[in-house]
Structure formats: C-alpha cells, structure tokens
Design a protein around this motif. Structure first.
Motif, PDB file in Angstrom:
ATOM      1  N   THR A  70       0.806  -1.220   0.000  1.00 19.17           N
ATOM      2  CA  THR A  70       0.000   0.000   0.000  1.00 19.17           C
ATOM      3  C   THR A  70       0.841   1.271   0.000  1.00 19.17           C
ATOM      4  O   THR A  70       0.292   2.367  -0.070  1.00 19.17           O
ATOM      5  N   GLY A  71       2.155   1.134   0.117  1.00 19.98           N
ATOM      6  CA  GLY A  71       3.012   2.306   0.225  1.00 19.98           C
ATOM      7  C   GLY A  71       3.091   2.876   1.627  1.00 19.98           C
ATOM      8  O   GLY A  71       3.687   3.941   1.837  1.00 19.98           O
ATOM      9  N   LEU A  72       2.527   2.173   2.611  1.00 18.24           N
ATOM     10  CA  LEU A  72       2.489   2.712   3.976  1.00 18.24           C
ATOM     11  C   LEU A  72       3.890   2.934   4.539  1.00 18.24           C
ATOM     12  O   LEU A  72       4.135   3.933   5.230  1.00 18.24           O
ATOM     13  N   ASN A  73       4.821   2.035   4.252  1.00 15.61           N
ATOM     14  CA  ASN A  73       6.186   2.217   4.762  1.00 15.61           C
ATOM     15  C   ASN A  73       6.810   3.492   4.187  1.00 15.61           C
ATOM     16  O   ASN A  73       7.497   4.241   4.895  1.00 15.61           O
ATOM     17  N   LEU A  74       6.594   3.718   2.901  1.00 21.86           N
ATOM     18  CA  LEU A  74       7.105   4.938   2.273  1.00 21.86           C
ATOM     19  C   LEU A  74       6.529   6.173   2.949  1.00 21.86           C
ATOM     20  O   LEU A  74       7.257   7.132   3.252  1.00 21.86           O
ATOM     21  N   ALA A 100      -6.918   5.068   4.151  1.00 23.62           N
ATOM     22  CA  ALA A 100      -7.912   5.861   4.876  1.00 23.62           C
ATOM     23  C   ALA A 100      -7.962   5.490   6.355  1.00 23.62           C
ATOM     24  O   ALA A 100      -8.440   6.269   7.182  1.00 23.62           O
ATOM     25  N   ALA A 101      -7.445   4.307   6.691  1.00 22.10           N
ATOM     26  CA  ALA A 101      -7.408   3.883   8.092  1.00 22.10           C
ATOM     27  C   ALA A 101      -6.362   4.645   8.896  1.00 22.10           C
ATOM     28  O   ALA A 101      -6.333   4.526  10.133  1.00 22.10           O
ATOM     29  N   PHE A 102      -5.515   5.444   8.229  1.00 18.12           N
ATOM     30  CA  PHE A 102      -4.411   6.122   8.908  1.00 18.12           C
ATOM     31  C   PHE A 102      -4.472   7.628   8.632  1.00 18.12           C
ATOM     32  O   PHE A 102      -3.742   8.142   7.777  1.00 18.12           O
ATOM     33  N   PRO A 103      -5.327   8.342   9.346  1.00 14.48           N
ATOM     34  CA  PRO A 103      -5.456   9.791   9.115  1.00 14.48           C
ATOM     35  C   PRO A 103      -4.134  10.543   9.252  1.00 14.48           C
ATOM     36  O   PRO A 103      -3.954  11.595   8.624  1.00 14.48           O
ATOM     37  N   GLU A 104      -3.212  10.002  10.032  1.00 14.08           N
ATOM     38  CA  GLU A 104      -1.941  10.699  10.266  1.00 14.08           C
ATOM     39  C   GLU A 104      -1.127  10.869   8.989  1.00 14.08           C
ATOM     40  O   GLU A 104      -0.310  11.790   8.884  1.00 14.08           O
ATOM     41  N   VAL A 105      -1.319   9.974   8.008  1.00 14.88           N
ATOM     42  CA  VAL A 105      -0.531  10.068   6.776  1.00 14.88           C
ATOM     43  C   VAL A 105      -1.261  10.832   5.676  1.00 14.88           C
ATOM     44  O   VAL A 105      -0.768  10.923   4.551  1.00 14.88           O
ATOM     45  N   ALA A 106      -2.430  11.393   5.972  1.00 16.38           N
ATOM     46  CA  ALA A 106      -3.253  12.028   4.939  1.00 16.38           C
ATOM     47  C   ALA A 106      -2.486  13.111   4.180  1.00 16.38           C
ATOM     48  O   ALA A 106      -2.632  13.252   2.962  1.00 16.38           O
ATOM     49  N   ALA A 127       5.380   6.473   5.958  1.00 18.14           N
ATOM     50  CA  ALA A 127       5.946   6.602   7.305  1.00 18.14           C
ATOM     51  C   ALA A 127       7.331   7.243   7.242  1.00 18.14           C
ATOM     52  O   ALA A 127       7.692   8.050   8.110  1.00 18.14           O
ATOM     53  N   VAL A 128       8.116   6.890   6.227  1.00 20.37           N
ATOM     54  CA  VAL A 128       9.430   7.509   6.063  1.00 20.37           C
ATOM     55  C   VAL A 128       9.278   8.993   5.743  1.00 20.37           C
ATOM     56  O   VAL A 128      10.008   9.840   6.280  1.00 20.37           O
ATOM     57  N   LEU A 129       8.327   9.332   4.880  1.00 21.02           N
ATOM     58  CA  LEU A 129       8.109  10.740   4.560  1.00 21.02           C
ATOM     59  C   LEU A 129       7.759  11.547   5.803  1.00 21.02           C
ATOM     60  O   LEU A 129       8.232  12.678   5.977  1.00 21.02           O
ATOM     61  N   LEU A 130       6.952  10.982   6.677  1.00 19.44           N
ATOM     62  CA  LEU A 130       6.612  11.676   7.922  1.00 19.44           C
ATOM     63  C   LEU A 130       7.817  11.793   8.850  1.00 19.44           C
ATOM     64  O   LEU A 130       7.978  12.792   9.550  1.00 19.44           O
TER      65      LEU A 130
END
Length: 233
Positions: free
Chosen positions: A64-68, A101-107, A70-73
């Motif tokens: 899903t690109g979630l790791n990417l 959408a389950a992770f508003p912090e990465v919006a 997280a790195v950007l944040l």
C-alpha cells in the motif's frame, strides 16, 4: 494505475484492511499498520536517527506504500533520501486509497503519493525524497538493480505463504545490494530466514516484535572478512 503487471486480488477485513487472496495474508498488522511500520522498519533500522543527505532505503514488498509514507513523515530534516521498492503485484490507486484511509496521520503525504501513482508513475517525487518502484518478480529485478541500500525493509508476505521472497538466493542478493555497515529489519523471526540472512553476511539479532508477535529480526552487514553469525538478541 495503468500497468501491464497483474494487480493483487484482495479481500477486505473490517472493510479497511486489504488481505491478499494469493497469499492469504494481510498487508499490514491488524493491531495497527502505521505503528507496526514505525516499530519494525524505522526503529529496527535506527531511523530516523541515521538519515543524512544521500541515505538509501530499499524494500521488498511495496504493498500500500504505507512504509514509504511513514518515512516521509519521519524525514523532516534536511537532506535527500532515495527509496527503492520491489513489487510484483502493484495495487491500484483506489485500493491503496481505501487502505490508507485507516491512517489519518498520513493524509498529508497520501494525496501527493496517490496523484502520482494514479497517473502511472513509478518514480515518485517528494520535497526531500525520491521513490522508485521496480515492478516485477524481485528475484529478477533485484538481481538487475545497480543500486545499494543503507537500510532494507524486508516486508514480503509471511515466509510460510510467500517463500520465494525469503529464499537464500534472494537474501544473498539483498546482502549484495547493501552498503558496508548497512542494516535490515523485518517483522519475521523465522529461523530459516534468519539463517539465510546470516549466511549472506549479516549479523542477525532477534528483537521484540510488534503487537502479538513476540519477536522480529534486525541485522547489520559485516565486512566480507568477518564471519557472519546469529546473535541471541
């Protein structure tokens, strides 16, 4: 995303967690995917403390690109990071959007990511990071990659369900594409995976896992003259 590569067949748990039908495995922890990413892949590789200009991350399994994201944040300081990910079954943008959408912090970083991904781009540009997603079987694409990584995120599906992405040959390729003193982190502590990484040249350590997982694995690449070993952790 327009791509000649086959997208994954998905089921959705609780309407928001994508589960691969091919591998019968969720894309991220049911206990909290973003927290898992931070625990396993960021903390497991000593990040963000190691970030510097020119730092290189590589990843098996883009998902899903979630790791990417997280790195950007996590990378808020100066300096440019490069991120290379190997993915055989690229997920279409609408499915990624549903999952993230389950992770508003990465919006805040999801929108520029999805805009590029939906446009068919596999080289993604952000203010302090460039990500390249290499599509295809990692057993072929990694062998042909000319880059090296300072930190690896080994994030394929479970070794029991996706053994091809954890084979000794592929772990040797990971080591071959790791800079001296480079590291890896992964959620799995499977013995055969740890042995393969040790045989490839990493000093492997068992570390506390995330959520219900008791253990995970981390490691550092030793110089060729130093015998690799598995430490008790």
């Amino acid at each position: 995303m327009a791509s000649p590569h086959q997208p994954p067949a998905l089921d959705w748990r609780d309407g928001m967690i994508p589960v691969s039908r091919r591998f019968d495995d969720p894309y991220f922890s049911l206990a909290g995917g973003l927290d898992e990413t931070r625990h396993v892949f960021l903390t497991g590789n000593g990040l963000p403390g190691r970030f510097r200009d020119g730092f290189r991350i590589a990843e098996l399994g883009f998902g899903t690109g979630l790791n990417l994201l997280a790195v950007l944040l996590a990378h808020q300081g100066p300096g440019h990071v490069s991120y290379t990910s190997f993915e055989a079954f690229p997920m279409p943008a609408p499915d990624i959007a549903r999952a993230l959408a389950a992770f508003p912090e990465v919006a805040g970083v999801t929108e520029p990511f999805l805009k590029q991904w939906e446009g068919g781009q596999t080289t993604l540009h952000f203010p302090n990071l460039t990500a390249t997603i290499l599509l295809g079987d990692a057993r072929a694409t990694l062998a042909g990659w000319r880059g090296q990584a300072d930190a690896w995120f080994l994030d394929g599906f479970s070794p029991a369900k996706n053994p091809e992405l954890w084979s000794p040959d592929l772990m040797r390729q990971v080591a071959r594409h790791t800079a001296p003193g480079g590291t890896f982190a992964t959620y799995t502590a499977a013995g055969h995976v740890r042995r393969a990484l040790s045989d490839a040249g990493f000093t492997v350590t068992r570390a506390p896992g995330f959520g219900r997982k008791r253990h995970m694995s981390t490691g550092i690449l030793q110089p060729p003259t130093t015998a690799s070993r598995i430490s008790p952790g």
